[in-house]
Design a protein around this motif. Structure first.
Motif, PDB file in Angstrom:
ATOM      1  N   ASN A 100       0.984  10.091 -11.189  1.00 31.13           N
ATOM      2  CA  ASN A 100       0.191  11.236 -11.638  1.00 31.13           C
ATOM      3  C   ASN A 100      -0.881  11.601 -10.605  1.00 31.13           C
ATOM      4  N   ILE A 101      -0.442  11.804  -9.373  1.00 32.56           N
ATOM      5  CA  ILE A 101      -1.345  12.079  -8.256  1.00 32.56           C
ATOM      6  C   ILE A 101      -1.526  13.587  -8.089  1.00 32.56           C
ATOM      7  N   PHE A 102      -2.773  14.005  -7.854  1.00 32.72           N
ATOM      8  CA  PHE A 102      -3.074  15.427  -7.710  1.00 32.72           C
ATOM      9  C   PHE A 102      -3.554  15.806  -6.312  1.00 32.72           C
ATOM     10  N   GLY A 103      -4.192  14.917  -5.598  1.00 33.94           N
ATOM     11  CA  GLY A 103      -4.755  15.261  -4.298  1.00 33.94           C
ATOM     12  C   GLY A 103      -4.385  14.268  -3.220  1.00 33.94           C
ATOM     13  N   THR A 104      -4.664  14.647  -1.979  1.00 34.08           N
ATOM     14  CA  THR A 104      -4.412  13.766  -0.841  1.00 34.08           C
ATOM     15  C   THR A 104      -5.659  13.730   0.037  1.00 34.08           C
ATOM     16  N   PRO A 105      -5.882  12.624   0.745  1.00 30.99           N
ATOM     17  CA  PRO A 105      -5.080  11.395   0.738  1.00 30.99           C
ATOM     18  C   PRO A 105      -5.420  10.503  -0.454  1.00 30.99           C
ATOM     19  N   PRO A 133      -3.338  17.471  15.914  1.00 29.53           N
ATOM     20  CA  PRO A 133      -3.239  16.534  17.043  1.00 29.53           C
ATOM     21  C   PRO A 133      -3.590  15.095  16.686  1.00 29.53           C
ATOM     22  N   SER A 134      -4.549  14.899  15.793  1.00 33.46           N
ATOM     23  CA  SER A 134      -4.981  13.541  15.460  1.00 33.46           C
ATOM     24  C   SER A 134      -4.135  12.897  14.367  1.00 33.46           C
ATOM     25  N   TYR A 135      -3.171  13.658  13.821  1.00 34.55           N
ATOM     26  CA  TYR A 135      -2.356  13.117  12.737  1.00 34.55           C
ATOM     27  C   TYR A 135      -0.894  13.489  12.949  1.00 34.55           C
ATOM     28  N   ARG A 136      -0.365  13.057  14.088  1.00 34.61           N
ATOM     29  CA  ARG A 136       1.031  13.320  14.417  1.00 34.61           C
ATOM     30  C   ARG A 136       1.899  12.072  14.265  1.00 34.61           C
ATOM     31  N   VAL A 196       0.858  -1.183   0.000  1.00 38.56           N
ATOM     32  CA  VAL A 196       0.000   0.000   0.000  1.00 38.56           C
ATOM     33  C   VAL A 196       0.893   1.232   0.000  1.00 38.56           C
ATOM     34  N   GLU A 197       0.858   2.003  -1.087  1.00 34.44           N
ATOM     35  CA  GLU A 197       1.587   3.265  -1.150  1.00 34.44           C
ATOM     36  C   GLU A 197       0.608   4.386  -0.810  1.00 34.44           C
ATOM     37  N   GLN A 198       0.914   5.084   0.253  1.00 38.31           N
ATOM     38  CA  GLN A 198       0.012   6.108   0.786  1.00 38.31           C
ATOM     39  C   GLN A 198       0.592   7.498   0.530  1.00 38.31           C
ATOM     40  N   PHE A 199      -0.229   8.384  -0.012  1.00 35.60           N
ATOM     41  CA  PHE A 199       0.185   9.751  -0.312  1.00 35.60           C
ATOM     42  C   PHE A 199      -0.681  10.699   0.513  1.00 35.60           C
ATOM     43  N   SER A 200      -0.023  11.478   1.376  1.00 33.39           N
ATOM     44  CA  SER A 200      -0.781  12.356   2.261  1.00 33.39           C
ATOM     45  C   SER A 200      -0.018  13.651   2.485  1.00 33.39           C
ATOM     46  N   ASN A 201      -0.493  14.431   3.456  1.00 33.52           N
ATOM     47  CA  ASN A 201       0.108  15.716   3.797  1.00 33.52           C
ATOM     48  C   ASN A 201      -0.113  15.922   5.289  1.00 33.52           C
ATOM     49  N   THR A 202       0.942  16.279   6.024  1.00 34.31           N
ATOM     50  CA  THR A 202       0.833  16.356   7.483  1.00 34.31           C
ATOM     51  C   THR A 202      -0.143  17.428   7.951  1.00 34.31           C
ATOM     52  N   ARG A 203      -0.482  18.391   7.085  1.00 38.85           N
ATOM     53  CA  ARG A 203      -1.384  19.480   7.465  1.00 38.85           C
ATOM     54  C   ARG A 203      -2.772  19.333   6.836  1.00 38.85           C
ATOM     55  N   CYS A 204      -3.014  18.194   6.232  1.00 38.97           N
ATOM     56  CA  CYS A 204      -4.277  17.938   5.537  1.00 38.97           C
ATOM     57  C   CYS A 204      -5.327  17.416   6.519  1.00 38.97           C
ATOM     58  N   GLY A 205      -6.431  18.162   6.664  1.00 34.16           N
ATOM     59  CA  GLY A 205      -7.482  17.770   7.600  1.00 34.16           C
ATOM     60  C   GLY A 205      -8.165  16.473   7.220  1.00 34.16           C
ATOM     61  N   ILE A 206      -8.403  16.262   5.924  1.00 36.09           N
ATOM     62  CA  ILE A 206      -9.036  15.015   5.482  1.00 36.09           C
ATOM     63  C   ILE A 206      -8.115  13.831   5.775  1.00 36.09           C
ATOM     64  N   CYS A 207      -6.811  14.033   5.569  1.00 37.18           N
ATOM     65  CA  CYS A 207      -5.840  12.980   5.899  1.00 37.18           C
ATOM     66  C   CYS A 207      -5.927  12.630   7.380  1.00 37.18           C
ATOM     67  N   ASN A 224      -8.424  12.810   9.289  1.00 38.27           N
ATOM     68  CA  ASN A 224      -9.668  12.100   9.587  1.00 38.27           C
ATOM     69  C   ASN A 224      -9.635  10.646   9.132  1.00 38.27           C
ATOM     70  N   ARG A 225      -8.873  10.359   8.084  1.00 32.07           N
ATOM     71  CA  ARG A 225      -8.945   9.033   7.475  1.00 32.07           C
ATOM     72  C   ARG A 225      -7.756   8.125   7.777  1.00 32.07           C
ATOM     73  N   ILE A 226      -6.560   8.677   7.761  1.00 34.16           N
ATOM     74  CA  ILE A 226      -5.369   7.831   7.769  1.00 34.16           C
ATOM     75  C   ILE A 226      -5.121   7.122   9.102  1.00 34.16           C
ATOM     76  N   PRO A 227      -5.293   7.757  10.264  1.00 40.49           N
ATOM     77  CA  PRO A 227      -5.056   7.008  11.512  1.00 40.49           C
ATOM     78  C   PRO A 227      -5.898   5.738  11.623  1.00 40.49           C
ATOM     79  N   THR A 228      -7.166   5.815  11.235  1.00 38.91           N
ATOM     80  CA  THR A 228      -8.023   4.629  11.264  1.00 38.91           C
ATOM     81  C   THR A 228      -7.565   3.604  10.237  1.00 38.91           C
TER      82      THR A 228
END
Length: 335
Positions: A95-100, A179-182, A34-45, A47-51
């Motif tokens: 060719n990724i444009f958005g995160t996550p 706080p939820s994505y550290r 699983v290759e995951q593309f995210s951003n440490t300051r992304c609110g949607i990330c 909400n989704r990635i920790p789970t």
């Protein structure tokens, strides 16, 4: 006309048969990448990635997560800035444009995976592969010696070309302001292979060994580092198998050039000879690429001979100690 149809049909059958891999009795477990593309300051990330990570963790060694970071939506993402070229290269590859965003075994995951991750991953695990990968690294101070071993159980005639990709990752990293994505996992730090990967010969039953030299950041803990390697199709982007391996030798081992130990032949087949200029009782240990000790012995003389015919073919590390202190570690290839 009848014979023309038969000729065309025969040609199509022949083409089909030459476009599939030869059958093989040997297979190994196919690990899901699983290759995951995210951003440490992304609110949607956040909400989704920790789970999602908790779900991935439940699959243990059957699923490997590899984390990359994008400049979208915030270019001041610290994990993106720490390895910009590495992250940009992989983002451009897909060719990724958005995160996550997730790519699983080289294919973009469906948008509903965030609410259906366990079921989706469960449908991918448990399958087999005819490509075996082993990987790991050996640290020595600020220097790292990474390696990967690839074995194809058939010749894959007619299929696309394969390449090997490998990354040094930090297994656990604390970063970001949300706080939820550290807490971040398997963060890609160094690309050990070229952007286009290393070509793999599609030859059956021959161990192909690769090595990578890299510098270890002084702020990194060797116990928190690992190498993730995977075989990917050059055109389709399909990931055929993946592996993850940590440090196999303590960073107190010496890889220096001092002639305290030598071994020959190397590569070897059925037997190796170890010679040393160090007197007294010495301990010899041999580790496989996964860090498991496969042989240990003590000897007093200037040399010893070891039967390696029963060892699995591949990469090994041979360590010599005297009085509990490491003298030298050498890489051994058995073929």
């Amino acid at each position: 006309m009848k014979y023309t149809y038969l000729f065309i049909l025969s040609a199509l059958v022949l083409l089909t048969l030459t476009s599939i891999p030869k059958t093989s009795a040997q297979q190994t477990n196919r690990t899901v990448l699983v290759e995951q593309f995210s951003n440490t300051r992304c609110g949607i990330c956040a909400n989704r990635i920790p789970t999602f990570w908790q779900t991935v963790s439940d699959f243990e060694e059957d699923v490997i997560l590899l984390s990359f970071y994008s400049s979208t939506p915030y270019s001041n993402c610290e994990l993106y800035q720490a390895s910009r070229s590495l992250n940009d290269e992989r983002i451009s590859f897909y060719n990724i444009f958005g995160t996550p965003t997730l790519h699983i075994n080289g294919e973009r995951a469906p948008t509903n995976i965030w609410s259906n991750a366990a079921s989706f991953l469960n449908g991918l695990t448990g399958s087999s592969s005819e490509i075996r990968i082993e990987t790991g690294f050996s640290p020595s101070g600020s220097h790292g010696d990474g390696f990967a071993s690839v074995l194809l159980y058939n010749e894959f005639e007619g299929l696309e070309e394969f390449v090997l990709h490998a990354y040094l990752v930090e297994k656990n990293v604390t970063a970001g302001t949300l706080p939820s994505y550290r807490n971040h996992h398997n963060v890609a730090r160094i690309q050990l292979t070229p952007n286009t990967g290393l070509p793999i010969d599609k030859v059956a039953d021959i161990q192909q060994n690769f090595s990578f030299d890299f510098e270890i950041n002084q702020s990194w803990d060797n116990e928190n580092l690992a190498v993730i390697a995977f075989v990917q199709g050059q055109n389709s982007s399909e990931v055929y198998n993946a592996a993850k391996g940590g440090a196999v030798i303590s960073n107190t081992d010496a890889f220096g050039t001092e002639k305290k130990m030598s071994l020959f032949p190397n590569p070897a087949k059925n037997e190796i000879t170890i010679t040393t200029a160090t007197g007294g009782k010495k301990t010899l240990q041999i580790f496989n690429i996964l860090g498991k000790m496969v042989h240990k012995m003590e000897f007093d003389g200037p040399y010893t001979t070891i039967n390696t015919s029963h060892f699995q073919r591949g990469l090994y590390l041979v360590r010599l100690e005297s009085g509990g202190s490491p003298l030298r570690t050498l890489r051994l290839v058995l073929e």
